[in-house]
Write a protein that holds these residues in place. Structure first.
Motif, PDB file in Angstrom:
ATOM      1  N   GLN A 161       0.833  -1.205   0.000  1.00 35.89           N
ATOM      2  CA  GLN A 161       0.000   0.000   0.000  1.00 35.89           C
ATOM      3  C   GLN A 161       0.869   1.257   0.000  1.00 35.89           C
ATOM      4  O   GLN A 161       1.787   1.371   0.798  1.00 35.89           O
TER       5      GLN A 161
ATOM      6  N   TRP B  95       0.742   1.104  -6.613  1.00 37.09           N
ATOM      7  CA  TRP B  95      -0.486   0.880  -5.849  1.00 37.09           C
ATOM      8  C   TRP B  95      -1.292   2.172  -5.880  1.00 37.09           C
ATOM      9  O   TRP B  95      -0.898   3.174  -5.278  1.00 37.09           O
TER      10      TRP B  95
ATOM     11  N   CYS C 173      -9.194   4.284   3.517  1.00 39.98           N
ATOM     12  CA  CYS C 173      -9.104   3.330   2.400  1.00 39.98           C
ATOM     13  C   CYS C 173      -7.669   3.168   1.930  1.00 39.98           C
ATOM     14  O   CYS C 173      -7.207   2.050   1.718  1.00 39.98           O
ATOM     15  N   CYS C 174      -6.944   4.268   1.745  1.00 38.72           N
ATOM     16  CA  CYS C 174      -5.578   4.130   1.250  1.00 38.72           C
ATOM     17  C   CYS C 174      -4.546   4.442   2.334  1.00 38.72           C
ATOM     18  O   CYS C 174      -3.347   4.324   2.094  1.00 38.72           O
ATOM     19  N   GLY C 175      -5.014   4.851   3.512  1.00 37.15           N
ATOM     20  CA  GLY C 175      -4.109   5.053   4.635  1.00 37.15           C
ATOM     21  C   GLY C 175      -3.273   6.314   4.552  1.00 37.15           C
ATOM     22  O   GLY C 175      -2.399   6.523   5.384  1.00 37.15           O
ATOM     23  N   GLN C 176      -3.545   7.147   3.549  1.00 34.57           N
ATOM     24  CA  GLN C 176      -2.721   8.344   3.427  1.00 34.57           C
ATOM     25  C   GLN C 176      -3.322   9.506   4.197  1.00 34.57           C
ATOM     26  O   GLN C 176      -4.531   9.664   4.277  1.00 34.57           O
ATOM     27  N   ARG C 177      -2.424  10.310   4.752  1.00 35.52           N
ATOM     28  CA  ARG C 177      -2.843  11.457   5.543  1.00 35.52           C
ATOM     29  C   ARG C 177      -2.619  12.686   4.679  1.00 35.52           C
ATOM     30  O   ARG C 177      -1.527  12.898   4.148  1.00 35.52           O
ATOM     31  N   GLY C 178      -3.670  13.460   4.520  1.00 36.72           N
ATOM     32  CA  GLY C 178      -3.534  14.640   3.674  1.00 36.72           C
ATOM     33  C   GLY C 178      -4.335  15.783   4.236  1.00 36.72           C
ATOM     34  O   GLY C 178      -5.104  15.615   5.180  1.00 36.72           O
ATOM     35  N   GLU C 179      -4.136  16.960   3.677  1.00 34.83           N
ATOM     36  CA  GLU C 179      -4.921  18.095   4.163  1.00 34.83           C
ATOM     37  C   GLU C 179      -6.148  18.245   3.277  1.00 34.83           C
ATOM     38  O   GLU C 179      -6.276  17.594   2.246  1.00 34.83           O
TER      39      GLU C 179
ATOM     40  N   THR D  51      -7.576  20.021   1.059  1.00 42.79           N
ATOM     41  CA  THR D  51      -7.731  20.345  -0.367  1.00 42.79           C
ATOM     42  C   THR D  51      -7.571  19.111  -1.252  1.00 42.79           C
ATOM     43  O   THR D  51      -7.881  19.145  -2.425  1.00 42.79           O
ATOM     44  N   GLU D  52      -7.073  18.035  -0.670  1.00 44.53           N
ATOM     45  CA  GLU D  52      -6.944  16.798  -1.426  1.00 44.53           C
ATOM     46  C   GLU D  52      -8.255  16.011  -1.384  1.00 44.53           C
ATOM     47  O   GLU D  52      -8.407  15.009  -2.066  1.00 44.53           O
TER      48      GLU D  52
ATOM     49  N   VAL E 260     -10.725  12.767  -3.181  1.00 41.54           N
ATOM     50  CA  VAL E 260     -10.956  13.037  -4.603  1.00 41.54           C
ATOM     51  C   VAL E 260      -9.668  13.087  -5.428  1.00 41.54           C
ATOM     52  O   VAL E 260      -9.644  12.630  -6.562  1.00 41.54           O
ATOM     53  N   HIS E 261      -8.584  13.618  -4.860  1.00 39.07           N
ATOM     54  CA  HIS E 261      -7.317  13.630  -5.612  1.00 39.07           C
ATOM     55  C   HIS E 261      -6.446  12.424  -5.284  1.00 39.07           C
ATOM     56  O   HIS E 261      -5.302  12.354  -5.706  1.00 39.07           O
ATOM     57  N   GLY E 262      -6.969  11.524  -4.480  1.00 39.93           N
ATOM     58  CA  GLY E 262      -6.178  10.345  -4.109  1.00 39.93           C
ATOM     59  C   GLY E 262      -6.818   9.087  -4.649  1.00 39.93           C
ATOM     60  O   GLY E 262      -7.010   8.950  -5.848  1.00 39.93           O
ATOM     61  N   CYS E 263      -7.196   8.193  -3.728  1.00 43.44           N
ATOM     62  CA  CYS E 263      -7.719   6.898  -4.164  1.00 43.44           C
ATOM     63  C   CYS E 263      -9.142   6.989  -4.680  1.00 43.44           C
ATOM     64  O   CYS E 263      -9.652   6.034  -5.257  1.00 43.44           O
TER      65      CYS E 263
ATOM     66  N   LYS F 229     -11.935   7.158  -3.032  1.00 45.77           N
ATOM     67  CA  LYS F 229     -12.959   6.472  -2.242  1.00 45.77           C
ATOM     68  C   LYS F 229     -13.670   7.431  -1.287  1.00 45.77           C
ATOM     69  O   LYS F 229     -13.102   8.418  -0.829  1.00 45.77           O
TER      70      LYS F 229
END
Lengths: 196, 109
Positions: A59, A72, B8-14, B16-17, B59-62, B64
Motif C-alpha cells: 500500500q 499501488w 481506504c488508502c491510509g494516506q494522511r492529507g490536508e 484540499t486533497e 478526490v485527488h487520491g484513491c 474512495k
C-alpha cells in the motif's frame, strides 16, 4: 503499420524539458495500464507481475525496475507501466490473463503525461513539495513511495524511483499546466532549502 | 486546515486533497415514506458548533468515500472510518466522549 492502429503516438509536449535548479523533463512515452479488481486475486497479481516483472507493491508503494513498474493506486487499482515498445505485446498478454469479468484493465498510455524531476535529492523533493500538499521529507517519503495527490489544481501521482529523482504522472489534458507549474517551481533563484 | 487520514488508502492529507460530501448517516427515504420523513431526509441538516460527522471523498487520491468525525469549531479530526456503515465505530465514539464530554449529535451521544 496498418491504418487500424492509428497515427504514431506523440508526446503531449514533444518532450519538453527545463534546466532549472533541478531538471524538469517530459519523459518518453510509456505503456500504461490501469488494472482494477480485487488486488489479492491471483489472476490480477499474475497479470501485473507478468507485465512488469517486479513484485506486487505494498500500500502506498511502487515496485519498479527501470521503466517497468507497478504502482499501488487504491485498494482496488494498480497502475502498470512498461516501455512503449512492449505496448502491443502487453495488450495481448493482458487480454489473455484477465479473463475474469470482475478484473479488468484499461490502456491509459495516451491518456497520461509523464514528467521527471532530477537533481540533488533535497532540491528535487523541494520542487515537488512546493506544488503538492504532501510531506516529501526523506523520512516520510523514502525511495519507492507512491502518492496520489494534487499538483496545483489538478490530480497527479508522485513517486520516487530513486533518491534524486521524482516522477509525476497527470492527465494528458493538463500536461501543459503541470509542466508550467513544475518549471516555475524549479526556476533558479527560487530555492527554499527546505530539505537541506 | 483539516488533516484527514483516508481509511481506504491510509494516506494522511490536508483538506484540499479531499472533498466534503455533506452530513453523514442520513437515512435516504424512498417513495413509500410519509411526507414528514421525506422532508426530513431532503432538507433537514444539522449545523453544529462542535462535534460533527461528515462524508468525505479522497478526490485527488484513491477516489474512495469515507466518514470523518471532527470538531467544526476547532477543526480537530477525531477519526475517520469506512463509508459502508450506519453508525460510527464505538471506539471512535469513546474517543469523542473523552475529548468532548456530554457531546450530542442527532441520536449519538
Amino acid at each position: 503499420m496498418s491504418d487500424l492502429s492509428g497515427p504514431t503516438p506523440v508526446l503531449a509536449l514533444g518532450g519538453a524539458a527545463f534546466d532549472g535548479y533541478v531538471r524538469v523533463a517530459e519523459e518518453p512515452l510509456r505503456a500504461m495500464f490501469t488494472l482494477r479488481g480485487d488486488l489479492s486475486a491471483k489472476a490480477l497479481k499474475n497479470a501485473a507481475t507478468g507485465l512488469a516483472a517486479v513484485d506486487m507493491p505494498g500500500q502506498g508503494q511502487v515496485a519498479l525496475n527501470g521503466e517497468h513498474c507497478i504502482a499501488w493506486m487504491s485498494p482496488d487499482e494498480l497502475l502498470v507501466m512498461t516501455p512503449w515498445d512492449e505496448h502491443a505485446k502487453a495488450l495481448g498478454q493482458l487480454d489473455a490473463t484477465l479473463t475474469d469479468p470482475a478484473l479488468n484493465y484499461t490502456d491509459v498510455s495516451q491518456a497520461r503525461a509523464l514528467f521527471s524531476l532530477s537533481g540533488p535529492d533535497g532540491l528535487v523533493r523541494e520542487v515537488a513539495a512546493k506544488l503538492a500538499p504532501v510531506d516529501l521529507s526523506p523520512a516520510a517519503f523514502p525511495a519507492g513511495s507512491f502518492r496520489r495527490s494534487r499538483i496545483g489544481q489538478v490530480s497527479a501521482a508522485i513517486w520516487m524511483p530513486a533518491p534524486g529523482r521524482i516522477e509525476v504522472v497527470c492527465f494528458r489534458s493538463v500536461a501543459d499546466y503541470v509542466f508550467t507549474l513544475l518549471r516555475d517551481a524549479a526556476r533558479p533563484g527560487s530555492e527554499v532549502g527546505l530539505f537541506g | 486546515m483539516l488533516l484527514l487520514e483516508c481509511p481506504c488508502c491510509g494516506q494522511r492529507g490536508e483538506e484540499t486533497e479531499f472533498h466534503c460530501g455533506g452530513e453523514a448517516h442520513i437515512t435516504r427515504e424512498g417513495p413509500g415514506a410519509d411526507d414528514a420523513a421525506f422532508e426530513n431526509y431532503m432538507f433537514e441538516r444539522v449545523n453544529p458548533k462542535g462535534v460533527h460527522f461528515e462524508r468525505w471523498r479522497h478526490v485527488h487520491g484513491c477516489g474512495k468515500w469515507f466518514h470523518a468525525a471532527r470538531d467544526s469549531a476547532t477543526l480537530e479530526v477525531f477519526g475517520t472510518y469506512a463509508a459502508a456503515t450506519h453508525r460510527p465505530p464505538e471506539e471512535l465514539l469513546e474517543t469523542i466522549r473523552a475529548k468532548r464530554p456530554g457531546f450530542k449529535w442527532r441520536e449519538l451521544a
